[in-house]
Design a protein around this motif. Sequence first.
Motif, PDB file in Angstrom:
ATOM      1  N   GLU A 375      -0.377 -56.050 -34.631  1.00 45.05           N
ATOM      2  CA  GLU A 375      -0.618 -56.687 -33.335  1.00 45.05           C
ATOM      3  C   GLU A 375       0.697 -57.122 -32.691  1.00 45.05           C
ATOM      4  O   GLU A 375       0.869 -57.041 -31.484  1.00 45.05           O
ATOM      5  N   GLN A 376       1.621 -57.600 -33.537  1.00 38.72           N
ATOM      6  CA  GLN A 376       2.935 -57.963 -32.994  1.00 38.72           C
ATOM      7  C   GLN A 376       3.648 -56.737 -32.441  1.00 38.72           C
ATOM      8  O   GLN A 376       4.240 -56.774 -31.362  1.00 38.72           O
ATOM      9  N   PHE A 378       2.291 -53.979 -31.379  1.00 42.34           N
ATOM     10  CA  PHE A 378       1.607 -53.530 -30.168  1.00 42.34           C
ATOM     11  C   PHE A 378       2.034 -54.389 -28.977  1.00 42.34           C
ATOM     12  O   PHE A 378       2.326 -53.883 -27.891  1.00 42.34           O
ATOM     13  N   TYR A 379       2.099 -55.677 -29.201  1.00 42.95           N
ATOM     14  CA  TYR A 379       2.445 -56.583 -28.106  1.00 42.95           C
ATOM     15  C   TYR A 379       3.835 -56.278 -27.553  1.00 42.95           C
ATOM     16  O   TYR A 379       4.037 -56.168 -26.350  1.00 42.95           O
ATOM     17  N   LEU A 380       4.782 -56.126 -28.458  1.00 45.19           N
ATOM     18  CA  LEU A 380       6.153 -55.859 -28.012  1.00 45.19           C
ATOM     19  C   LEU A 380       6.246 -54.485 -27.336  1.00 45.19           C
ATOM     20  O   LEU A 380       6.900 -54.324 -26.313  1.00 45.19           O
ATOM     21  N   MET A 381       5.577 -53.500 -27.919  1.00 42.87           N
ATOM     22  CA  MET A 381       5.636 -52.152 -27.340  1.00 42.87           C
ATOM     23  C   MET A 381       4.915 -52.091 -25.999  1.00 42.87           C
ATOM     24  O   MET A 381       5.310 -51.347 -25.108  1.00 42.87           O
ATOM     25  N   ALA A 382       3.878 -52.901 -25.852  1.00 43.46           N
ATOM     26  CA  ALA A 382       3.150 -52.925 -24.580  1.00 43.46           C
ATOM     27  C   ALA A 382       4.017 -53.488 -23.463  1.00 43.46           C
ATOM     28  O   ALA A 382       3.644 -53.431 -22.296  1.00 43.46           O
ATOM     29  N   ARG A 383       5.167 -54.039 -23.832  1.00 39.30           N
ATOM     30  CA  ARG A 383       6.110 -54.504 -22.822  1.00 39.30           C
ATOM     31  C   ARG A 383       7.264 -53.526 -22.666  1.00 39.30           C
ATOM     32  O   ARG A 383       8.311 -53.871 -22.123  1.00 39.30           O
ATOM     33  N   GLY A 384       7.084 -52.330 -23.213  1.00 39.32           N
ATOM     34  CA  GLY A 384       8.073 -51.268 -23.005  1.00 39.32           C
ATOM     35  C   GLY A 384       9.111 -51.152 -24.103  1.00 39.32           C
ATOM     36  O   GLY A 384       9.949 -50.250 -24.084  1.00 39.32           O
ATOM     37  N   ILE A 385       9.086 -52.065 -25.073  1.00 38.50           N
ATOM     38  CA  ILE A 385      10.114 -52.053 -26.114  1.00 38.50           C
ATOM     39  C   ILE A 385       9.794 -50.939 -27.120  1.00 38.50           C
ATOM     40  O   ILE A 385       8.700 -50.893 -27.673  1.00 38.50           O
ATOM     41  N   PRO A 386      10.736 -50.013 -27.344  1.00 35.10           N
ATOM     42  CA  PRO A 386      10.480 -48.897 -28.270  1.00 35.10           C
ATOM     43  C   PRO A 386      10.152 -49.391 -29.677  1.00 35.10           C
ATOM     44  O   PRO A 386      10.603 -50.463 -30.089  1.00 35.10           O
ATOM     45  N   GLU A 387       9.399 -48.591 -30.400  1.00 35.30           N
ATOM     46  CA  GLU A 387       8.870 -49.023 -31.689  1.00 35.30           C
ATOM     47  C   GLU A 387       9.956 -49.488 -32.662  1.00 35.30           C
ATOM     48  O   GLU A 387       9.830 -50.546 -33.287  1.00 35.30           O
TER      49      GLU A 387
END
Lengths: 428, 260
Positions: A375-376, A378-387
Motif C-alpha cells: 500500500e505504501q 502504491f501510494y508513492l507510485m500513484a504520485r508519479g514516483i517510479p517503483e
Amino acid sequence: MTRASEATGQGPDQPVAQVGGGIIDATDSPVLDVDPGINATSPKLAPWELRFTSYDVEAFEVPRGREEQWRFTPLRRLRGLHDGSATATGRIGVSVVSGFGDAASSDLGGVRHETVGRDDPRLGDGGIPADRVAAQAWSAAPEAHVVTVDEARSEDEPLTVTVTGPGEGQSVYAHVQLRLERHAEAVVVLDHRGSGTVAANTEFVVADGAKLTVVEVHDWADDAVYVGAQHLSVGRDATIRHTSVTLGGDLVRLSPVVNYRAPGGDVELDGLYFADGGQHFEQRLLVDHSVPNCRSRVTYKGALQGAEGGTAAHTVWVGDVLIRKAAEGTDTYELNRNLLLTDNARADSVPNLEIETGEIVGAGHASATGRFDDEQLFYLMARGIPEAQARRLVVRGFFGEVIQKVRVPALRDRLEAAIEAELEAVGV
Amino acid sequence: MSTLEIRDLHVEVETESGPKEILRGVDLTVNSNETHAIMGPNGSGKSTLAYSIAGHPKYTVTQGQVLLDGEDVLAMAVDERARAGLFLAMQYPVEVPGVSMSNFLRSAATATRGEAPKVRHWVKEVKGAMSDLDIDPAFAERSVNEGFSGGEKKRHEVLQMSLLKPKIAVLDETDSGLDVDALRVVSKGVNDYKQSSDVGVLLITHYTRILRYIAPDRVHVFVNGRVAASGGPELADELEENGYERFLGASSATKEEQPA
C-alpha cells in the motif's frame, strides 16, 4: 527454502511482563553470576538466568548449538572461535584519530590511546565475558587497547577508532576499551572493517556524569567473521547513546550488555543492520536493570534481502531486558523491526522482558517483521514516483529514525550511501 | 484539452471464494473543465472504479478500456499513469513512516514534472499551497500522513493535487469524515485548482453534501458496478430527496447478494 519470519515470544506491540519464577542471585555484583548447576534443573528459566560470567574460557562448555545462547548461530561458520581450535595468526589494527573521514587528525588533544597487557587492572571495568567466545577472546588477546577521554569534547570533534581485521585467512583475538572519566563527553565512531576472523571484547566504561555517544560500525569485507561482546558500564547519572550498524561480513554476532553501576543511568541502544544473501547477522542484547531509577531504550531495525536461488539472508535479534527487584523507578522500552525486501530471507526476533518489581515507570517491548508494504508503494507510485525510487524512499524512511540519531554528518552520509548501494545491488 | 474515456470496464477482485466481479461494464467520459459526480450506495463499486483507474494491483481488469487522450492507461504502470496526468485523491491515504511530507512532495513533483523544481521557487510554491489549505507549515517535516487526522489527510490529498497539477483528478470520497469547516477548506482547494487549470474532475461521493461546494456538470448514479443513470446537477437533488431506492429496485443482482 523461503521463510518469512519467526517471531517467538509475544505478539507485536504487546508489552508483556513475565514475573517471578526465576532463581536470580542478586548480589552486590552488577553482573549476574548464577550457578549453572542449579539452573540446569529448572525448565522455566529465562535466558539470563542461565547467564554465567567468567574470564576463564574453560569455565564455559564448548557450545554444541542447542544452547539458548547459541541456538541461532551456525557454529561451523565460526572457524573454531568457539571450541578453542582457532589459533591467532594475525594482528588486529587499532588506530585512533580526532575527527571523522576527511576531517581526521592525529592530534588527539587530551585523549590517550594506550596498548596495555592483559593484567591491566582497568580491564573488566565494563563487564565480564558471558559466553565462551568472549572468554576465549579475553584470555587469548595478546594486548588491549585502552582509549581514555578525561574531559568533555565538543560534539563537532568526534573520535574515530578504527579496528581493522587481520586479513583474509587470518584469525585474531582483540580487546578494546573506551573509557570516559567523570563528566567527560565524547562522540566516538568505532569503525570495524577489513577481512579475517575476529573474536573480541569491547568495553565502554562511562563514569559518573559522563556522556558517551558512540556509533559502532561493522562494515566488514565479505569473508569476515566477527564475534564480539560489548560490555557497557554506566556510572551514576551517566549517559550512553550506542548505535550499532552492521552492513558487511559473512557472519557478525554482537552481544551488548548494559551494566548499570549506580542510579540515574540513561542508555539508548539503537541498531541498524542490512543483511544480504548468505550473511548471518546476530545481535543479542541484555539490558540489566540492577539499580533504581535508570532508563533504557532499545530500537533496532533490520532489512534483509536474499538473492533468488541463493542462500538466505538471516538476522537474529534477541533483546533481553531484566528489571531486578532493586531496580525501582526503571523506565524501559525495546523495539525491533525487520523489513523483508525479498523472499529469500529470515529474521528471528525474540524480545524478552522480565520484571521483578512493580515499582517502575514503564516497561514494554515490541517486535514486528514484515514484507514491503504494497500500500505504501502504491501510494508513492500513484504520485508519479517510479517503483525503484519508491522502494528506496520506504527503506530510507524505515531506517530514518535510527540514522537521524547519528551525530556525525559525514558518517550519516556514508551510511545512507551504503544503504542505497545495498538496495541497488538487488535492484530494489 | 484532455479526455478520460472509460469504455465497458469490467474489474474483478480476488476473494476467498474466487474472483468476484465488481465493475460490470462502466462507460464514462470526462473532459477537461468538466466536473462529474459519481454517486452511489456503499458497495456499488465506486472506489473500485477509482482504484482501477489509478492501477491498484488488487484489482484485475478483465474487459474494457481506459484511455487518456487516446493512450491506453491500462497498459501503464501506476507511476506512469500519474506522470501521464492522472491523479487519485484517496479515501484512505497511506502512512509512510520516516518519509517527510516535504521530501515526498518534492519527489512526486520531480517525477511528474520531469525535472526537479527549482528549490527557492518550490519552497514558496509549497508554502503557498499549504497556506491556501490552512495546513500548518510544521506538517512539511512530519512523516507522510503519519498520525494525521482524517481531515488533515484529506487536505494533504488536495495539496498534492494542486502541486502535481493533473489533467484528470479522481477524488474518492474526499468529503467523507470531514466536518463542515474542513469540507469547506477542502472544497475551496479543489475549486481553486479547477479555476487555475483545465482539470477534469471525477468526484466520487456517497453524499450530496460536497456538491453544495463543488458544483458538478454531470451526475452519475452508480449501482451494482455500472452507471445506472446520468443527468445534470438536478439528479443530485433527486437523490437527496429520494435516495437510491429507485435505482436499487432496478437491480436484481443486488437482491441476489442478500443473504437468503
